[in-house]
Design an enzyme around this catalytic site. Structure first.
Site, PDB file in Angstrom:
ATOM      1  N   ASP A  88       0.866  -1.176   0.000  1.00  0.00           N
ATOM      2  CA  ASP A  88       0.000   0.000   0.000  1.00  0.00           C
ATOM      3  C   ASP A  88       0.904   1.227   0.000  1.00  0.00           C
ATOM      4  O   ASP A  88       1.943   1.241   0.677  1.00  0.00           O
ATOM      5  CB  ASP A  88      -0.857   0.048   1.265  1.00  0.00           C
ATOM      6  CG  ASP A  88      -2.015  -0.938   1.256  1.00  0.00           C
ATOM      7  OD1 ASP A  88      -2.147  -1.700   0.277  1.00  0.00           O
ATOM      8  OD2 ASP A  88      -2.779  -0.942   2.232  1.00  0.00           O
ATOM      9  N   HIS A 145       4.799  -7.460   0.244  1.00  0.00           N
ATOM     10  CA  HIS A 145       4.422  -8.761  -0.293  1.00  0.00           C
ATOM     11  C   HIS A 145       5.055  -8.986  -1.657  1.00  0.00           C
ATOM     12  O   HIS A 145       5.578  -8.057  -2.281  1.00  0.00           O
ATOM     13  CB  HIS A 145       2.904  -8.879  -0.353  1.00  0.00           C
ATOM     14  CG  HIS A 145       2.241  -8.881   0.994  1.00  0.00           C
ATOM     15  ND1 HIS A 145       1.578  -9.975   1.506  1.00  0.00           N
ATOM     16  CD2 HIS A 145       2.169  -7.919   1.952  1.00  0.00           C
ATOM     17  CE1 HIS A 145       1.111  -9.689   2.717  1.00  0.00           C
ATOM     18  NE2 HIS A 145       1.452  -8.439   3.009  1.00  0.00           N
ATOM     19  N   SER A 248       8.523   3.735   5.044  1.00  0.00           N
ATOM     20  CA  SER A 248       9.597   4.035   4.120  1.00  0.00           C
ATOM     21  C   SER A 248       9.162   3.875   2.673  1.00  0.00           C
ATOM     22  O   SER A 248       8.041   4.209   2.317  1.00  0.00           O
ATOM     23  CB  SER A 248      10.822   3.182   4.416  1.00  0.00           C
ATOM     24  OG  SER A 248      11.950   3.750   3.792  1.00  0.00           O
TER      25      SER A 248
END
Length: 284
Positions: A88, A145, A248
């Site tokens: 995200d 992921h 980050s």
């Protein structure tokens, strides 16, 4: 105020000391104080807890437990594409690598060799390839992921600075992503090799991968490398590969003639884990 002027204080701040302090706070199990910090943070950044597997803010023993919270099953369905977005966040930049130059922001490029800690042989695989840089804000889900099925080849820890990685800093600090501390993960997939780089930043207490655990700290001050080529570390598309303990940026590199990036992508566009990132490039 210019971006260069806006980031000037970051050159003067004791970034490592701040990061170590933030890491201690984030790992502290301080009962009501921890719950108060989590509640304040969730409210300030409008964190959507409805999609979290555990939505009870008071049940998290430390801030890092909350920050790396797991999502509910099915919260991020995987698109039917060859590569899906691994996080995200918001798109910082993406597009072609011009010879060995990656576009950071207006007036700023950096080289693939610099990003990969001087490994010119590895960088050569991505000459005239493609890249994608995605920024994770404080409100975002902070697990990373896999964009596709792949086999881990090696991991490299690269020491560096700890500048912020927000958009203003990206515009104001030359070579930002190639000068900050980072963890470089090299993979092989059915589509060919790719690199997924976890970039550290101010108050990013640590970065971790599922096969190694916490990579930093310690911060030894020199490059460290782990060779996994003889092992069968196979990760599936959508499977967790790592996480940031505080937020980050990730950078992905692809070889030439490999990917066609999602035509709906644009700089500064919000993205979600699992959405279409790219399909394999087909010859006309």
């Amino acid at each position: 105020m210019s971006d260069r002027l806006a980031v000037l204080p970051q050159y003067l701040l004791p970034k490592l000391a701040l990061t170590r302090f933030a890491g201690r706070i984030a790992n502290a199990r301080a009962g009501k104080l921890t719950t108060h910090l989590i509640s304040w943070f969730a409210g300030k950044y409008q964190v959507n807890m409805e999609e979290a597997k555990n939505s009870d803010l008071s049940s998290y023993a430390s801030f890092n437990e909350f920050f790396t919270r797991e999502l509910k099953a099915g919260a991020r369905p995987l698109a039917k594409s060859d590569w899906v977005c691994p996080v995200d966040g918001a798109i910082s930049q993406f597009g072609p690598i011009e010879k060995d130059q990656i576009f950071q922001a207006k007036g700023h490029n950096y080289s693939t060799t610099a990003l990969l800690a001087g490994d010119s042989q590895a960088a050569a695989r991505y000459t005239d390839g493609h890249f994608a840089t995605i920024y994770l804000s404080p409100r975002d889900y902070h697990r990373i992921h896999m964009p596709c099925d792949a086999k881990l080849q090696r991991m490299v820890y690269v020491p560096g600075d700890l500048f912020s990685v927000n958009p203003t800093t990206a515009r104001g600090v030359p070579g930002l992503f190639a000068r900050n501390e980072r963890v470089v993960c090299h993979f092989e997939s059915e589509f060919g090799p790719f690199v997924l780089v976890l970039v550290g930043a101010t108050i990013v207490g640590s970065m971790a991968t599922v096969w190694h655990g916490v990579v930093n700290p310690p911060r030894p001050g020199h490059i460290q490398e782990w060779d996994y080529s003889a092992q069968q570390i196979l990760l599936k598309k959508g499977e967790e590969m790592g996480r940031f303990l505080l937020g980050s940026t990730v950078v992905l590199l692809f070889p030439p003639a490999t990917v066609t990036i999602n035509t709906e992508w644009d700089a500064a566009r919000p993205v979600r884990l699992g959405e279409k990132m790219a399909d394999r490039q087909t010859t006309q």
